[in-house]
Enzyme design. Structure first.
Site, PDB file in Angstrom:
ATOM      1  CB  CYS A   1      -0.933  -0.010   1.198  1.00 45.89           C
ATOM      2  SG  CYS A   1      -1.963  -1.476   1.205  1.00 45.89           S
TER       3      CYS A   1
HETATM    4  C1  UGA Z   1      -1.652   0.528   5.383  1.00 44.11           C
HETATM    5  C2  UGA Z   1      -2.518   1.502   6.226  1.00 44.11           C
HETATM    6  O1  UGA Z   1      -2.108   1.490   7.593  1.00 44.11           O
HETATM    7  C3  UGA Z   1      -4.001   1.097   6.131  1.00 44.11           C
HETATM    8  O2  UGA Z   1      -4.796   2.064   6.816  1.00 44.11           O
HETATM    9  C4  UGA Z   1      -4.400   1.077   4.652  1.00 44.11           C
HETATM   10  O3  UGA Z   1      -5.754   0.701   4.488  1.00 44.11           O
HETATM   11  C5  UGA Z   1      -3.529   0.082   3.910  1.00 44.11           C
HETATM   12  O4  UGA Z   1      -2.152   0.496   4.039  1.00 44.11           O
HETATM   13  C6  UGA Z   1      -3.977   0.055   2.465  1.00 44.11           C
HETATM   14  O5  UGA Z   1      -3.804   1.054   1.774  1.00 44.11           O
HETATM   15  O6  UGA Z   1      -4.635  -0.923   2.041  1.00 44.11           O
HETATM   16  P1  UGA Z   1      -0.529  -1.865   5.810  1.00 44.11           P
HETATM   17  O7  UGA Z   1       0.273  -1.579   4.572  1.00 44.11           O
HETATM   18  O8  UGA Z   1      -1.171  -3.202   5.962  1.00 44.11           O
HETATM   19  O9  UGA Z   1      -1.709  -0.765   5.952  1.00 44.11           O
HETATM   20  O10 UGA Z   1       0.497  -1.720   7.009  1.00 44.11           O
HETATM   21  P2  UGA Z   1       0.897  -0.747   8.209  1.00 44.11           P
HETATM   22  O11 UGA Z   1       0.682  -1.466   9.478  1.00 44.11           O
HETATM   23  O12 UGA Z   1       0.269   0.585   8.060  1.00 44.11           O
HETATM   24  O13 UGA Z   1       2.491  -0.650   7.987  1.00 44.11           O
HETATM   25  C7  UGA Z   1       3.070  -0.068   6.843  1.00 44.11           C
HETATM   26  C8  UGA Z   1       4.589  -0.084   6.912  1.00 44.11           C
HETATM   27  O14 UGA Z   1       5.052   0.981   7.747  1.00 44.11           O
HETATM   28  C9  UGA Z   1       5.222  -1.355   7.455  1.00 44.11           C
HETATM   29  O15 UGA Z   1       6.299  -1.706   6.610  1.00 44.11           O
HETATM   30  C10 UGA Z   1       5.729  -0.959   8.834  1.00 44.11           C
HETATM   31  O16 UGA Z   1       6.861  -1.697   9.230  1.00 44.11           O
HETATM   32  C11 UGA Z   1       6.070   0.513   8.617  1.00 44.11           C
HETATM   33  N1  UGA Z   1       6.055   1.320   9.857  1.00 44.11           N
HETATM   34  C12 UGA Z   1       4.878   1.553  10.485  1.00 44.11           C
HETATM   35  C13 UGA Z   1       7.232   1.837  10.350  1.00 44.11           C
HETATM   36  O17 UGA Z   1       8.312   1.659   9.784  1.00 44.11           O
HETATM   37  N2  UGA Z   1       7.197   2.600  11.502  1.00 44.11           N
HETATM   38  C14 UGA Z   1       6.039   2.859  12.148  1.00 44.11           C
HETATM   39  O18 UGA Z   1       6.073   3.571  13.180  1.00 44.11           O
HETATM   40  C15 UGA Z   1       4.857   2.313  11.635  1.00 44.11           C
END
Ligand code: UGA
Length: 433
Positions: A269
Protein backbone atom coordinates in the site's frame (compact mmCIF):
# COMPACT_ATOMS: atom_id res chain seq x y z
CA UNK A 1 -29.44 -6.40 1.51
CA UNK A 2 -28.08 -8.21 -1.56
CA UNK A 3 -24.42 -7.31 -2.05
CA UNK A 4 -22.17 -8.26 -4.96
CA UNK A 5 -18.39 -8.04 -4.68
CA UNK A 6 -16.14 -8.17 -7.74
CA UNK A 7 -12.63 -9.29 -6.82
CA UNK A 8 -11.73 -11.58 -3.92
CA UNK A 9 -8.27 -10.57 -2.86
CA UNK A 10 -7.57 -9.55 0.70
CA UNK A 11 -9.93 -6.57 0.51
CA UNK A 12 -12.80 -8.23 -1.40
CA UNK A 13 -12.76 -11.34 0.77
CA UNK A 14 -12.58 -9.40 4.04
CA UNK A 15 -15.43 -7.12 2.97
CA UNK A 16 -17.51 -10.12 1.83
CA UNK A 17 -17.06 -12.04 5.08
CA UNK A 18 -17.67 -8.99 7.29
CA UNK A 19 -20.77 -7.90 5.35
CA UNK A 20 -22.18 -11.43 5.61
CA UNK A 21 -21.58 -11.07 9.34
CA UNK A 22 -23.70 -7.88 9.28
CA UNK A 23 -26.58 -10.05 8.00
CA UNK A 24 -26.35 -9.25 4.28
CA UNK A 25 -26.49 -11.79 1.45
CA UNK A 26 -23.20 -11.66 -0.42
CA UNK A 27 -22.11 -12.88 -3.85
CA UNK A 28 -18.41 -12.74 -4.77
CA UNK A 29 -17.39 -12.74 -8.42
CA UNK A 30 -13.83 -13.69 -9.27
CA UNK A 31 -12.29 -14.90 -12.53
CA UNK A 32 -9.99 -17.28 -10.62
CA UNK A 33 -11.79 -20.64 -10.24
CA UNK A 34 -9.53 -21.76 -7.39
CA UNK A 35 -10.51 -18.66 -5.38
CA UNK A 36 -14.21 -19.29 -6.12
CA UNK A 37 -13.87 -22.91 -4.96
CA UNK A 38 -12.04 -21.91 -1.79
CA UNK A 39 -14.69 -19.32 -0.88
CA UNK A 40 -17.54 -21.75 -1.48
CA UNK A 41 -15.71 -24.30 0.70
CA UNK A 42 -15.53 -21.70 3.46
CA UNK A 43 -11.79 -21.17 3.13
CA UNK A 44 -10.04 -17.81 2.84
CA UNK A 45 -7.86 -17.40 -0.26
CA UNK A 46 -5.67 -15.01 1.78
CA UNK A 47 -4.39 -15.31 5.32
CA UNK A 48 -6.07 -12.84 7.68
CA UNK A 49 -6.88 -13.49 11.34
CA UNK A 50 -10.59 -14.20 11.84
CA UNK A 51 -11.37 -14.56 8.15
CA UNK A 52 -11.52 -18.36 8.00
CA UNK A 53 -13.95 -18.50 10.93
CA UNK A 54 -16.32 -16.02 9.26
CA UNK A 55 -16.17 -17.80 5.89
CA UNK A 56 -16.77 -21.16 7.50
CA UNK A 57 -19.88 -19.74 9.17
CA UNK A 58 -21.39 -17.98 6.15
CA UNK A 59 -20.18 -19.83 3.02
CA UNK A 60 -23.10 -21.68 1.45
CA UNK A 61 -25.53 -19.91 3.80
CA UNK A 62 -25.45 -16.21 2.95
CA UNK A 63 -22.15 -16.01 1.06
CA UNK A 64 -21.62 -17.51 -2.39
CA UNK A 65 -18.85 -17.15 -4.95
CA UNK A 66 -18.99 -17.49 -8.72
CA UNK A 67 -16.85 -16.86 -11.78
CA UNK A 68 -19.90 -15.99 -13.88
CA UNK A 69 -21.07 -12.36 -13.83
CA UNK A 70 -24.44 -13.59 -15.18
CA UNK A 71 -25.16 -15.06 -11.73
CA UNK A 72 -25.52 -11.48 -10.48
CA UNK A 73 -28.73 -11.11 -12.51
CA UNK A 74 -30.73 -13.62 -10.43
CA UNK A 75 -28.97 -12.51 -7.27
CA UNK A 76 -30.23 -8.94 -7.95
CA UNK A 77 -27.71 -6.97 -5.90
CA UNK A 78 -28.66 -3.61 -4.38
CA UNK A 79 -24.97 -2.73 -4.26
CA UNK A 80 -21.90 -4.10 -6.11
CA UNK A 81 -18.42 -3.35 -4.78
CA UNK A 82 -15.44 -3.33 -7.13
CA UNK A 83 -12.43 -4.58 -5.15
CA UNK A 84 -9.94 -5.17 -7.94
CA UNK A 85 -6.17 -4.52 -7.93
CA UNK A 86 -4.57 -1.36 -9.31
CA UNK A 87 -0.93 -2.34 -10.01
CA UNK A 88 1.87 0.17 -10.51
CA UNK A 89 3.07 1.23 -13.98
CA UNK A 90 6.78 1.86 -14.61
CA UNK A 91 6.31 5.61 -14.05
CA UNK A 92 4.66 5.05 -10.64
CA UNK A 93 1.13 5.77 -11.86
CA UNK A 94 -1.61 3.16 -11.34
CA UNK A 95 -2.73 0.75 -14.01
CA UNK A 96 -6.53 1.00 -14.05
CA UNK A 97 -7.01 -1.62 -16.79
CA UNK A 98 -8.09 -4.38 -14.37
CA UNK A 99 -10.65 -2.10 -12.71
CA UNK A 100 -11.88 -0.99 -16.14
CA UNK A 101 -12.15 -4.59 -17.38
CA UNK A 102 -14.10 -5.50 -14.20
CA UNK A 103 -16.44 -2.56 -14.75
CA UNK A 104 -16.95 -3.64 -18.37
CA UNK A 105 -17.72 -7.21 -17.34
CA UNK A 106 -20.17 -5.94 -14.73
CA UNK A 107 -21.61 -3.58 -17.36
CA UNK A 108 -22.56 -6.50 -19.60
CA UNK A 109 -24.99 -7.80 -16.94
CA UNK A 110 -25.96 -4.48 -15.38
CA UNK A 111 -28.79 -3.87 -17.84
CA UNK A 112 -30.48 -7.08 -16.70
CA UNK A 113 -30.16 -6.42 -12.97
CA UNK A 114 -33.48 -5.19 -11.67
CA UNK A 115 -33.91 -2.03 -9.61
CA UNK A 116 -31.32 0.72 -9.27
CA UNK A 117 -28.05 -1.01 -8.35
CA UNK A 118 -25.24 1.08 -6.89
CA UNK A 119 -21.70 0.31 -8.12
CA UNK A 120 -19.15 1.17 -5.45
CA UNK A 121 -15.42 1.49 -6.15
CA UNK A 122 -13.44 0.10 -3.22
CA UNK A 123 -10.14 -0.20 -5.08
CA UNK A 124 -7.61 2.57 -4.40
CA UNK A 125 -7.82 4.80 -7.48
CA UNK A 126 -6.54 8.34 -8.17
CA UNK A 127 -9.08 11.19 -8.20
CA UNK A 128 -11.25 11.12 -11.30
CA UNK A 129 -10.93 7.38 -12.05
CA UNK A 130 -14.44 6.43 -10.91
CA UNK A 131 -16.03 9.25 -12.87
CA UNK A 132 -13.82 9.08 -15.96
CA UNK A 133 -13.02 5.37 -16.28
CA UNK A 134 -15.44 3.22 -14.24
CA UNK A 135 -18.67 5.12 -14.97
CA UNK A 136 -18.10 5.28 -18.75
CA UNK A 137 -17.13 1.55 -18.88
CA UNK A 138 -20.37 0.62 -17.10
CA UNK A 139 -22.44 2.90 -19.36
CA UNK A 140 -20.73 1.65 -22.51
CA UNK A 141 -21.41 -2.02 -21.83
CA UNK A 142 -24.85 -1.71 -20.27
CA UNK A 143 -26.38 1.01 -22.38
CA UNK A 144 -27.64 2.46 -19.06
CA UNK A 145 -26.93 5.85 -17.50
CA UNK A 146 -25.13 6.75 -14.28
CA UNK A 147 -27.43 8.55 -11.86
CA UNK A 148 -30.49 7.55 -13.89
CA UNK A 149 -30.48 3.74 -14.14
CA UNK A 150 -27.71 2.89 -11.67
CA UNK A 151 -25.65 4.74 -9.08
CA UNK A 152 -21.91 5.23 -8.69
CA UNK A 153 -20.00 5.63 -5.42
CA UNK A 154 -16.52 5.51 -3.89
CA UNK A 155 -15.92 3.81 -0.54
CA UNK A 156 -12.19 3.44 0.20
CA UNK A 157 -10.92 0.88 2.70
CA UNK A 158 -8.56 1.54 5.57
CA UNK A 159 -7.74 -2.07 6.44
CA UNK A 160 -4.29 -3.06 7.69
CA UNK A 161 -2.93 -6.42 6.65
CA UNK A 162 -2.95 -8.70 9.66
CA UNK A 163 -5.89 -6.92 11.33
CA UNK A 164 -8.25 -6.37 8.40
CA UNK A 165 -11.31 -8.02 10.01
CA UNK A 166 -10.78 -6.11 13.25
CA UNK A 167 -10.26 -2.83 11.33
CA UNK A 168 -13.43 -3.44 9.29
CA UNK A 169 -15.50 -3.84 12.45
CA UNK A 170 -13.93 -0.95 14.31
CA UNK A 171 -13.11 1.78 11.78
CA UNK A 172 -12.25 5.35 12.75
CA UNK A 173 -14.40 6.60 9.86
CA UNK A 174 -16.50 5.56 6.89
CA UNK A 175 -15.90 7.53 3.71
CA UNK A 176 -18.88 7.67 1.31
CA UNK A 177 -18.19 9.44 -1.99
CA UNK A 178 -21.43 9.85 -3.91
CA UNK A 179 -23.10 12.17 -6.40
CA UNK A 180 -26.69 11.40 -5.50
CA UNK A 181 -28.87 10.60 -2.49
CA UNK A 182 -29.76 7.09 -3.58
CA UNK A 183 -26.12 6.01 -3.62
CA UNK A 184 -25.56 7.59 -0.20
CA UNK A 185 -28.63 5.91 1.29
CA UNK A 186 -27.51 2.53 -0.08
CA UNK A 187 -24.08 2.86 1.55
CA UNK A 188 -25.68 3.95 4.82
CA UNK A 189 -27.83 0.80 4.72
CA UNK A 190 -24.82 -1.45 3.97
CA UNK A 191 -22.91 -0.11 6.97
CA UNK A 192 -25.92 0.42 9.28
CA UNK A 193 -24.45 -1.67 12.16
CA UNK A 194 -21.30 0.51 12.26
CA UNK A 195 -23.22 3.79 11.88
CA UNK A 196 -25.55 2.80 14.75
CA UNK A 197 -22.46 2.26 16.93
CA UNK A 198 -21.44 5.87 16.23
CA UNK A 199 -18.76 5.48 13.54
CA UNK A 200 -18.35 8.92 11.90
CA UNK A 201 -19.45 9.11 8.27
CA UNK A 202 -17.61 11.37 5.85
CA UNK A 203 -20.22 12.27 3.24
CA UNK A 204 -18.42 13.65 0.21
CA UNK A 205 -18.16 13.44 -3.58
CA UNK A 206 -16.44 10.80 -5.70
CA UNK A 207 -13.13 12.59 -6.26
CA UNK A 208 -12.66 13.74 -2.66
CA UNK A 209 -13.35 10.19 -1.44
CA UNK A 210 -10.68 8.87 -3.81
CA UNK A 211 -8.26 11.55 -2.57
CA UNK A 212 -8.96 10.85 1.12
CA UNK A 213 -7.57 7.34 0.74
CA UNK A 214 -4.33 8.63 -0.80
CA UNK A 215 -4.04 11.48 1.68
CA UNK A 216 -4.45 9.03 4.57
CA UNK A 217 -1.70 6.71 3.35
CA UNK A 218 0.56 9.56 2.18
CA UNK A 219 0.33 11.22 5.58
CA UNK A 220 1.18 8.03 7.47
CA UNK A 221 4.02 7.12 5.10
CA UNK A 222 5.44 10.66 5.34
CA UNK A 223 5.15 10.53 9.15
CA UNK A 224 7.32 7.41 9.23
CA UNK A 225 9.80 8.95 6.77
CA UNK A 226 9.97 12.12 8.89
CA UNK A 227 10.71 10.14 12.05
CA UNK A 228 13.28 8.16 10.03
CA UNK A 229 14.92 11.41 8.88
CA UNK A 230 14.93 12.69 12.47
CA UNK A 231 16.22 9.29 13.60
CA UNK A 232 19.12 9.49 11.15
CA UNK A 233 20.01 12.93 12.56
CA UNK A 234 19.83 11.50 16.10
CA UNK A 235 22.16 8.66 15.13
CA UNK A 236 24.73 11.17 13.81
CA UNK A 237 24.59 12.99 17.16
CA UNK A 238 24.69 9.74 19.16
CA UNK A 239 21.19 10.44 20.52
CA UNK A 240 18.53 7.72 21.01
CA UNK A 241 15.78 8.50 18.45
CA UNK A 242 13.25 6.40 20.39
CA UNK A 243 13.63 8.59 23.47
CA UNK A 244 13.09 11.63 21.24
CA UNK A 245 10.07 10.01 19.53
CA UNK A 246 8.46 9.11 22.89
CA UNK A 247 8.81 12.73 23.99
CA UNK A 248 7.37 14.33 20.86
CA UNK A 249 4.58 11.71 20.75
CA UNK A 250 3.22 13.22 23.97
CA UNK A 251 2.21 16.27 21.94
CA UNK A 252 -1.40 15.49 20.90
CA UNK A 253 -0.84 17.19 17.58
CA UNK A 254 1.92 14.70 16.76
CA UNK A 255 0.52 11.58 18.47
CA UNK A 256 2.47 8.54 19.58
CA UNK A 257 1.62 6.19 16.69
CA UNK A 258 3.78 5.62 13.61
CA UNK A 259 6.87 7.05 15.29
CA UNK A 260 8.96 3.88 15.16
CA UNK A 261 12.01 4.84 13.14
CA UNK A 262 13.97 2.15 11.33
CA UNK A 263 14.21 0.30 8.02
CA UNK A 264 11.14 2.06 6.60
CA UNK A 265 7.79 1.13 5.13
CA UNK A 266 6.98 -1.67 2.71
CA UNK A 267 3.94 -3.68 1.74
CA UNK A 268 1.44 -3.36 -1.03
CA UNK A 269 0.00 0.00 0.00
CA UNK A 270 2.33 2.80 1.14
CA UNK A 271 4.95 2.35 -1.62
CA UNK A 272 2.32 2.03 -4.36
CA UNK A 273 0.03 4.79 -3.12
CA UNK A 274 2.73 7.40 -2.48
CA UNK A 275 4.18 6.86 -5.97
CA UNK A 276 0.73 6.94 -7.57
CA UNK A 277 -0.36 10.20 -5.98
CA UNK A 278 3.00 11.83 -6.80
CA UNK A 279 2.61 10.72 -10.44
CA UNK A 280 -1.03 11.89 -10.54
CA UNK A 281 -0.09 15.28 -9.05
CA UNK A 282 2.67 15.74 -11.62
CA UNK A 283 0.19 14.98 -14.37
CA UNK A 284 -1.89 17.85 -13.01
CA UNK A 285 1.21 20.08 -13.17
CA UNK A 286 2.09 20.07 -9.45
CA UNK A 287 5.33 18.61 -8.13
CA UNK A 288 4.78 17.28 -4.56
CA UNK A 289 8.32 17.66 -3.24
CA UNK A 290 7.67 16.61 0.34
CA UNK A 291 6.00 13.35 -0.69
CA UNK A 292 8.81 12.62 -3.14
CA UNK A 293 11.27 13.19 -0.29
CA UNK A 294 9.28 10.76 1.88
CA UNK A 295 9.77 8.13 -0.82
CA UNK A 296 13.48 8.95 -1.14
CA UNK A 297 14.08 8.74 2.62
CA UNK A 298 12.30 5.38 2.63
CA UNK A 299 14.47 4.07 -0.20
CA UNK A 300 17.59 5.21 1.69
CA UNK A 301 16.95 3.43 5.00
CA UNK A 302 17.98 -0.07 3.85
CA UNK A 303 21.09 1.46 2.26
CA UNK A 304 21.93 3.02 5.62
CA UNK A 305 21.74 -0.42 7.22
CA UNK A 306 24.19 -1.71 4.64
CA UNK A 307 26.46 1.32 5.21
CA UNK A 308 26.49 0.57 8.95
CA UNK A 309 27.40 -3.03 8.17
CA UNK A 310 30.21 -1.90 5.83
CA UNK A 311 31.66 0.30 8.57
CA UNK A 312 32.36 -2.84 10.64
CA UNK A 313 32.97 -5.75 8.31
CA UNK A 314 33.76 -6.63 4.71
CA UNK A 315 31.19 -9.35 3.95
CA UNK A 316 32.63 -10.55 0.64
CA UNK A 317 32.73 -14.36 0.79
CA UNK A 318 31.19 -14.29 4.29
CA UNK A 319 27.96 -15.82 5.55
CA UNK A 320 25.49 -13.07 6.51
CA UNK A 321 22.20 -13.69 8.32
CA UNK A 322 19.04 -11.77 7.45
CA UNK A 323 16.32 -11.96 10.12
CA UNK A 324 12.84 -11.02 8.91
CA UNK A 325 11.48 -11.18 5.36
CA UNK A 326 7.81 -10.16 5.67
CA UNK A 327 7.22 -6.41 5.22
CA UNK A 328 5.89 -6.30 8.77
CA UNK A 329 5.23 -8.85 11.52
CA UNK A 330 2.06 -10.96 11.36
CA UNK A 331 1.98 -11.40 7.59
CA UNK A 332 3.48 -13.56 4.86
CA UNK A 333 3.50 -10.59 2.48
CA UNK A 334 6.96 -9.71 1.20
CA UNK A 335 5.88 -7.11 -1.38
CA UNK A 336 8.24 -4.12 -1.16
CA UNK A 337 9.74 -5.61 1.99
CA UNK A 338 12.85 -3.77 3.13
CA UNK A 339 14.54 -7.19 3.15
CA UNK A 340 14.61 -7.09 -0.68
CA UNK A 341 17.11 -4.20 -1.10
CA UNK A 342 19.03 -5.57 1.91
CA UNK A 343 19.47 -9.00 0.32
CA UNK A 344 20.31 -7.41 -3.05
CA UNK A 345 22.93 -5.21 -1.40
CA UNK A 346 24.49 -8.18 0.40
CA UNK A 347 24.62 -10.19 -2.82
CA UNK A 348 26.26 -7.24 -4.62
CA UNK A 349 28.90 -7.32 -1.89
CA UNK A 350 29.54 -11.01 -2.59
CA UNK A 351 28.07 -12.27 0.69
CA UNK A 352 26.47 -15.68 1.13
CA UNK A 353 22.98 -14.78 2.40
CA UNK A 354 21.15 -17.04 4.87
CA UNK A 355 17.66 -15.85 5.80
CA UNK A 356 14.94 -16.63 8.31
CA UNK A 357 11.39 -15.45 8.86
CA UNK A 358 9.03 -16.99 11.44
CA UNK A 359 6.33 -17.15 8.74
CA UNK A 360 6.87 -20.04 6.33
CA UNK A 361 4.81 -18.27 3.65
CA UNK A 362 7.10 -15.25 3.81
CA UNK A 363 10.12 -17.57 3.38
CA UNK A 364 8.49 -19.27 0.38
CA UNK A 365 7.50 -15.96 -1.19
CA UNK A 366 11.02 -14.60 -0.84
CA UNK A 367 12.56 -17.86 -2.11
CA UNK A 368 10.78 -17.29 -5.44
CA UNK A 369 12.58 -13.97 -5.79
CA UNK A 370 15.97 -15.08 -4.47
CA UNK A 371 16.73 -18.66 -5.57
CA UNK A 372 20.39 -18.28 -4.44
CA UNK A 373 19.52 -17.48 -0.85
CA UNK A 374 19.27 -20.25 1.73
CA UNK A 375 16.06 -19.99 3.77
CA UNK A 376 16.08 -21.75 7.14
CA UNK A 377 13.27 -22.60 9.55
CA UNK A 378 14.67 -21.06 12.73
CA UNK A 379 17.01 -18.34 13.93
CA UNK A 380 19.83 -20.45 15.45
CA UNK A 381 21.04 -22.23 12.31
CA UNK A 382 20.63 -18.96 10.38
CA UNK A 383 22.95 -17.15 12.76
CA UNK A 384 25.35 -20.06 13.05
CA UNK A 385 28.68 -19.21 11.40
CA UNK A 386 27.49 -15.79 10.19
CA UNK A 387 29.94 -12.90 10.18
CA UNK A 388 27.07 -10.46 10.68
CA UNK A 389 23.30 -10.33 11.14
CA UNK A 390 20.80 -7.78 9.88
CA UNK A 391 17.36 -7.56 11.54
CA UNK A 392 14.76 -6.25 9.10
CA UNK A 393 11.30 -7.10 10.53
CA UNK A 394 10.18 -6.60 14.14
CA UNK A 395 8.77 -10.08 14.74
CA UNK A 396 8.23 -10.36 18.53
CA UNK A 397 10.31 -13.57 18.74
CA UNK A 398 13.44 -11.64 17.70
CA UNK A 399 13.22 -9.78 21.02
CA UNK A 400 14.00 -13.09 22.78
CA UNK A 401 17.15 -13.77 20.78
CA UNK A 402 20.24 -13.62 22.94
CA UNK A 403 22.71 -16.54 23.19
CA UNK A 404 21.80 -17.49 19.59
CA UNK A 405 24.08 -14.62 18.50
CA UNK A 406 27.03 -16.46 20.11
CA UNK A 407 26.71 -19.04 17.31
CA UNK A 408 27.94 -16.42 14.86
CA UNK A 409 31.54 -16.42 13.61
CA UNK A 410 31.51 -12.62 13.91
CA UNK A 411 29.59 -10.34 16.26
CA UNK A 412 28.12 -7.49 14.19
CA UNK A 413 24.34 -7.03 14.54
CA UNK A 414 22.65 -4.26 12.54
CA UNK A 415 19.14 -3.84 13.93
CA UNK A 416 16.70 -2.08 11.60
CA UNK A 417 13.73 -2.31 14.00
CA UNK A 418 15.05 -1.83 17.55
CA UNK A 419 14.01 -5.32 18.52
CA UNK A 420 17.25 -7.00 19.63
CA UNK A 421 18.68 -6.34 23.09
CA UNK A 422 22.00 -4.47 23.05
CA UNK A 423 24.57 -6.38 25.15
CA UNK A 424 28.25 -6.97 25.79
CA UNK A 425 29.94 -9.20 23.24
CA UNK A 426 27.90 -7.85 20.32
CA UNK A 427 28.89 -4.99 18.07
CA UNK A 428 25.34 -3.69 18.05
CA UNK A 429 24.32 -0.99 15.57
CA UNK A 430 20.77 0.33 15.83
CA UNK A 431 19.69 2.09 12.64
CA UNK A 432 18.60 5.29 14.43
CA UNK A 433 19.73 4.84 18.03
C1 UGA B 1 -1.65 0.53 5.38
C2 UGA B 1 -2.52 1.50 6.23
O1 UGA B 1 -2.11 1.49 7.59
C3 UGA B 1 -4.00 1.10 6.13
O2 UGA B 1 -4.80 2.06 6.82
C4 UGA B 1 -4.40 1.08 4.65
O3 UGA B 1 -5.75 0.70 4.49
C5 UGA B 1 -3.53 0.08 3.91
O4 UGA B 1 -2.15 0.50 4.04
C6 UGA B 1 -3.98 0.05 2.47
O5 UGA B 1 -3.80 1.05 1.77
O6 UGA B 1 -4.63 -0.92 2.04
P1 UGA B 1 -0.53 -1.87 5.81
O7 UGA B 1 0.27 -1.58 4.57
O8 UGA B 1 -1.17 -3.20 5.96
O9 UGA B 1 -1.71 -0.77 5.95
O10 UGA B 1 0.50 -1.72 7.01
P2 UGA B 1 0.90 -0.75 8.21
O11 UGA B 1 0.68 -1.47 9.48
O12 UGA B 1 0.27 0.58 8.06
O13 UGA B 1 2.49 -0.65 7.99
C7 UGA B 1 3.07 -0.07 6.84
C8 UGA B 1 4.59 -0.08 6.91
O14 UGA B 1 5.05 0.98 7.75
C9 UGA B 1 5.22 -1.35 7.46
O15 UGA B 1 6.30 -1.71 6.61
C10 UGA B 1 5.73 -0.96 8.83
O16 UGA B 1 6.86 -1.70 9.23
C11 UGA B 1 6.07 0.51 8.62
N1 UGA B 1 6.05 1.32 9.86
C12 UGA B 1 4.88 1.55 10.49
C13 UGA B 1 7.23 1.84 10.35
O17 UGA B 1 8.31 1.66 9.78
N2 UGA B 1 7.20 2.60 11.50
C14 UGA B 1 6.04 2.86 12.15
O18 UGA B 1 6.07 3.57 13.18
C15 UGA B 1 4.86 2.31 11.63
Amino acid sequence: MQIGIVGSGYVGTTVAACLADFGHDVMNVDIDESIVRALNDGEAPVSEPGLDALLERYAGESLFATSDYEDLVDFAPDVVFLALPTPTNDDGSIDTSIVEAGAEALGTVLADIEGHPIVVVKSTVVPGTTQDVVGPALERESGKRVGVDFGLAVNPEFLKEGSAVEDFNDPDKLVFGTDDDRALEALEAVYAPLIEEGTPVVDTDLRAAEMIKYANNAFLAAKVSLINDIGNICKEFGIDAYEVADAIGLDDRIGEQFLRSGAGWGGSCFPKDTKAIVAAAREQGYDPQLLQAAIDVNDRQPQRMLDLLDSHVDVEGERVAVLGLAFKPGTDDVRNSRAIPIIEGLQERGAEVIAYDPNVGARDNMAERFPDVEFLASASPTLSGAAAALVVTDWPEFADLDREFDLMSGNVVVDGRRIVERRDGLVYEGLTW
